[in-house]
Enzyme design. Structure first.
Site, PDB file in Angstrom:
ATOM      1  N   HIS A   1       1.037  -0.936  -0.223  1.00 43.69           N
ATOM      2  CA  HIS A   1       0.037   0.183   0.098  1.00 43.69           C
ATOM      3  C   HIS A   1       1.073   0.821  -0.056  1.00 43.69           C
ATOM      4  O   HIS A   1       0.353   2.092  -0.475  1.00 43.69           O
ATOM      5  CB  HIS A   1      -1.145   0.011   1.186  1.00 43.69           C
TER       6      HIS A   1
ATOM      7  N   HIS B   1      -1.778 -15.040  -6.243  1.00 44.16           N
ATOM      8  CA  HIS B   1      -3.273 -14.985  -5.254  1.00 44.16           C
ATOM      9  C   HIS B   1      -3.585 -13.544  -5.612  1.00 44.16           C
ATOM     10  O   HIS B   1      -4.973 -13.503  -4.506  1.00 44.16           O
ATOM     11  CB  HIS B   1      -2.268 -14.209  -3.937  1.00 44.16           C
TER      12      HIS B   1
ATOM     13  N   ASP C   1      -3.844   6.862   2.290  1.00 42.00           N
ATOM     14  CA  ASP C   1      -4.659   5.403   1.392  1.00 42.00           C
ATOM     15  C   ASP C   1      -5.910   5.694   1.220  1.00 42.00           C
ATOM     16  O   ASP C   1      -6.650   6.291   2.702  1.00 42.00           O
ATOM     17  CB  ASP C   1      -3.765   4.613   2.676  1.00 42.00           C
TER      18      ASP C   1
ATOM     19  N   SER D   1      -0.029  -7.310  -8.446  1.00 42.03           N
ATOM     20  CA  SER D   1       0.653  -8.702  -8.876  1.00 42.03           C
ATOM     21  C   SER D   1      -0.407  -8.977 -10.115  1.00 42.03           C
ATOM     22  O   SER D   1       0.264  -9.038 -11.626  1.00 42.03           O
ATOM     23  CB  SER D   1       0.472 -10.050  -8.543  1.00 42.03           C
TER      24      SER D   1
HETATM   25  C1  U2F Z   1      -2.452  -5.756  -0.992  1.00 38.12           C
HETATM   26  O1  U2F Z   1      -1.105  -6.963  -1.257  1.00 38.12           O
HETATM   27  P1  U2F Z   1      -0.307  -7.909  -1.252  1.00 38.12           P
HETATM   28  O2  U2F Z   1       1.025  -7.242  -1.548  1.00 38.12           O
HETATM   29  O3  U2F Z   1       0.095  -9.011  -1.062  1.00 38.12           O
HETATM   30  O4  U2F Z   1       0.103  -8.308  -3.556  1.00 38.12           O
HETATM   31  P2  U2F Z   1      -0.228  -7.586  -4.377  1.00 38.12           P
HETATM   32  O5  U2F Z   1      -0.648  -6.119  -4.650  1.00 38.12           O
HETATM   33  O6  U2F Z   1      -0.161  -8.194  -5.832  1.00 38.12           O
HETATM   34  O7  U2F Z   1       2.218  -7.029  -4.836  1.00 38.12           O
HETATM   35  C2  U2F Z   1       2.838  -7.646  -4.037  1.00 38.12           C
HETATM   36  C3  U2F Z   1       3.921  -6.303  -4.714  1.00 38.12           C
HETATM   37  O8  U2F Z   1       5.331  -7.140  -4.267  1.00 38.12           O
HETATM   38  C4  U2F Z   1       6.346  -7.573  -4.633  1.00 38.12           C
HETATM   39  C5  U2F Z   1       5.272  -7.898  -6.870  1.00 38.12           C
HETATM   40  C6  U2F Z   1       4.043  -7.344  -5.883  1.00 38.12           C
HETATM   41  O9  U2F Z   1       4.991  -5.516  -6.621  1.00 38.12           O
HETATM   42  O10 U2F Z   1       6.091  -7.030  -7.758  1.00 38.12           O
HETATM   43  N1  U2F Z   1       6.807  -8.660  -4.968  1.00 38.12           N
HETATM   44  C7  U2F Z   1       7.968  -8.871  -5.956  1.00 38.12           C
HETATM   45  O11 U2F Z   1       8.637  -8.038  -5.962  1.00 38.12           O
HETATM   46  N2  U2F Z   1       9.251 -10.486  -5.424  1.00 38.12           N
HETATM   47  C8  U2F Z   1       8.056 -11.177  -4.983  1.00 38.12           C
HETATM   48  O12 U2F Z   1       8.951 -12.465  -4.710  1.00 38.12           O
HETATM   49  C9  U2F Z   1       6.926 -10.775  -4.467  1.00 38.12           C
HETATM   50  C10 U2F Z   1       6.355  -9.938  -4.237  1.00 38.12           C
HETATM   51  C11 U2F Z   1      -3.491  -7.452  -0.552  1.00 38.12           C
HETATM   52  F1  U2F Z   1      -3.447  -8.042  -0.159  1.00 38.12           F
HETATM   53  C12 U2F Z   1      -4.247  -7.132  -1.968  1.00 38.12           C
HETATM   54  O13 U2F Z   1      -5.851  -8.060  -2.028  1.00 38.12           O
HETATM   55  C13 U2F Z   1      -4.265  -5.717  -3.020  1.00 38.12           C
HETATM   56  O14 U2F Z   1      -5.189  -5.810  -3.980  1.00 38.12           O
HETATM   57  C14 U2F Z   1      -3.246  -5.361  -2.923  1.00 38.12           C
HETATM   58  C15 U2F Z   1      -3.421  -3.884  -3.813  1.00 38.12           C
HETATM   59  O15 U2F Z   1      -3.811  -3.053  -2.274  1.00 38.12           O
HETATM   60  O16 U2F Z   1      -2.231  -4.784  -1.010  1.00 38.12           O
END
Ligand code: U2F
Length: 453
Positions: free
Chosen positions: A18, A353, A117, A358
């Protein structure tokens, strides 16, 4: 009379992905308006991670301030990622207020705009009391924002059940009363819309977001108008201003690029085009042990090469001997440069996920997805990818057979090729949106004016 410099207070949500997109947006605005001061408020841990890499402009124009994380003095994290969030939310907005007072005293500059945010609904009242604009950033997709804003309508049709896990309506009932949501089911809705509404501080907060966000001066989003035009047009009619200014990976590519410490890209160089499965569940999630095992079994049996970004101790959590047995065709790493990985021509499918970042990164690389969602708006994202955009396949849980089947469809069937073509079209739309005359670029100009005037 000379006007005093503008001073924007930026209130970040310090969990998951975030704060990083919010900071990327602030850096971009700062480049366009270098005279404006930005005070960036987040926890010490979040600021340390996000300000770790140096950016030339930042010391001058963007200054991080730490806010209290709300944790008790003696706190041991026992593995529940929602716990620190609850503590933090109990400390808001008081922790932000005192840090903002300190920043005003230090700089001698009154705050002229609140950027936050979008989770921070309380900023609507703060900004109104201060007489300044409120500009929240919604870090997920437009559909997720829409169901929060239209929660009262959904509840009217579906009923409401405050107890967690229990839906008021049957799980497969569709939201056909909402335009463009005819294929979305009750089961795809984020927690808190019609179930579990007041269960945790996080869900209580999300409930307020839908009510308060229409009061924002402008709502910014890490997306682009052409991705979901119907939903975006409805949202536009609900807000004073809706500004899709992304995807940030195209507008601020340097903030998303990370070093390749484990040689993932070199390893990908040795693989065949569109042959590799890249597996990652974002910054928070590790699937339950039985699913990790099923996924590992599927990867081993399918024969496709794979790169797995694995949270936690892989040797311990993966089946015994798995890493050794699969060394010739696989790489398991604690963190991968995901943006670059998904741009690599060897990657053929992303097992994800369905976090919003992503999804955007998969789109950017033109890579279809196998979606296993976990919480929040991820089930809605999964459904959108599978049924609305048809750029991937959803699985409810990882089973060996189900995962092998999905891998085969995407990596070696005509349908998989079509998914790749469709996601390629989305990529083109994204690229056009950030051109000099593109919709995201136009929206960004309005955003800069709103934040800095
Ligand atoms: C929350 O999401 P997350 O942080 O769990 O997941 P993403 O939105 O997909 O972001 C993961 C980021 O971490 C990076 C990847 C993404 O930019 O490139 N990354 C990485 O560089 N290398 C790795 O080995 C693993 C990940 C929430 F859980 C979601 O439901 C929301 O959609 C999101 C946005 O609000 O926040």
């Amino acid at each position: 009379m000379r006007e005093s410099p503008r001073h924007v207070a930026v209130l970040a949500f310090p969990f998951a992905t975030h704060a990083a997109p919010l900071l990327a947006l602030v850096r971009r605005i700062s480049k366009a308006a270098p005279a404006v001061k930005f005070s960036f408020f987040s926890t010490a841990q979040s600021n340390a991670a996000n300000f770790a890499r140096s950016h030339d402009d930042e010391n001058e124009a963007i200054k991080p301030y730490n806010v209290h994380d709300g944790l008790p003095e003696v706190y041991v994290f026992k593995g529940n990622p929602h716990e620190p969030v609850s503590y933090f939310l109990e400390a808001t907005p008081g922790n932000f207020r005192s840090a903002m007072e300190a920043a005003v005293a230090e700089t001698g500059l009154e705050i002229t705009c609140l950027m936050t945010d979008a989770f921070y609904w309380f900023a609507a009242e703060m900004a109104e009391a201060m007489g300044v604009p409120w500009v929240p950033l919604w870090t997920a997709g437009p559909r997720a924002l829409f169901v929060h804003v239209d929660a009262p309508v959904i509840r009217q049709h579906m009923g409401i059940n405050v107890e967690h896990g229990l839906f008021a309506a049957p799980e497969d009932r569709t939201l056909d009363f909402l335009e463009d949501f005819a294929t979305t089911r009750v089961a795809d809705l984020p927690d808190g819309i019609i179930s579990g509404c007041t269960e945790t501080p996080m869900l209580q907060m999300l409930d307020r977001v839908g009510v308060m966000i229409p009061r924002a001066t402008a709502v910014a989003m890490n997306s682009f108008e052409e991705l979901d035009p119907t939903v975006i047009n409805i949202l536009k009619s609900r807000f004073k201003k809706l500004l899709n200014v992304g995807p940030f990976i195209l507008t601020s590519p340097s903030s998303a690029a990370i070093p390749d410490e484990h040689g993932c890209l070199q390893w990908l160089d040795k693989q065949k085009p569109a042959s590799v499965a890249y597996i990652s569940f974002g910054s928070v999630i590790t699937p339950p042990p039985n699913e990790v095992e099923a996924l590992a079994d599927a990867m081993e049996a399918s024969g496709f090469p794979f790169l797995w970004s694995f949270r936690g101790n892989a040797e311990e959590k993966l089946p015994k001997g798995f890493i050794e047995r699969n060394r010739a065709k696989a790489k398991v790493v604690p963190w991968a440069p995901q943006l670059q990985v998904l741009l690599h021509s060897s990657v053929g499918v992303f097992v994800t996920h369905c976090g919003w970042n992503s999804i955007l990164e998969s789109m950017n690389g033109g890579v279809p997805m196998i979606c296993r969602s976990f919480f929040g708006e991820q089930p809605l994202n999964k459904r959108t990818v599978e049924v609305v955009w048809k750029t991937g396949l959803g699985v409810d849980q990882f089973t060996k057979d189900g995962t092998m089947k999905a891998l085969k469809v995407i990596l070696s069937s005509e349908e998989g090729k079509k998914m790749r073509e469709r996601i390629g079209v989305q990529r083109e739309l994204a690229v056009n949106a950030v051109q000099s005359d593109g919709s995201s670029t136009e929206n960004f100009k309005t955003l800069v004016q709103t934040v800095t005037n």
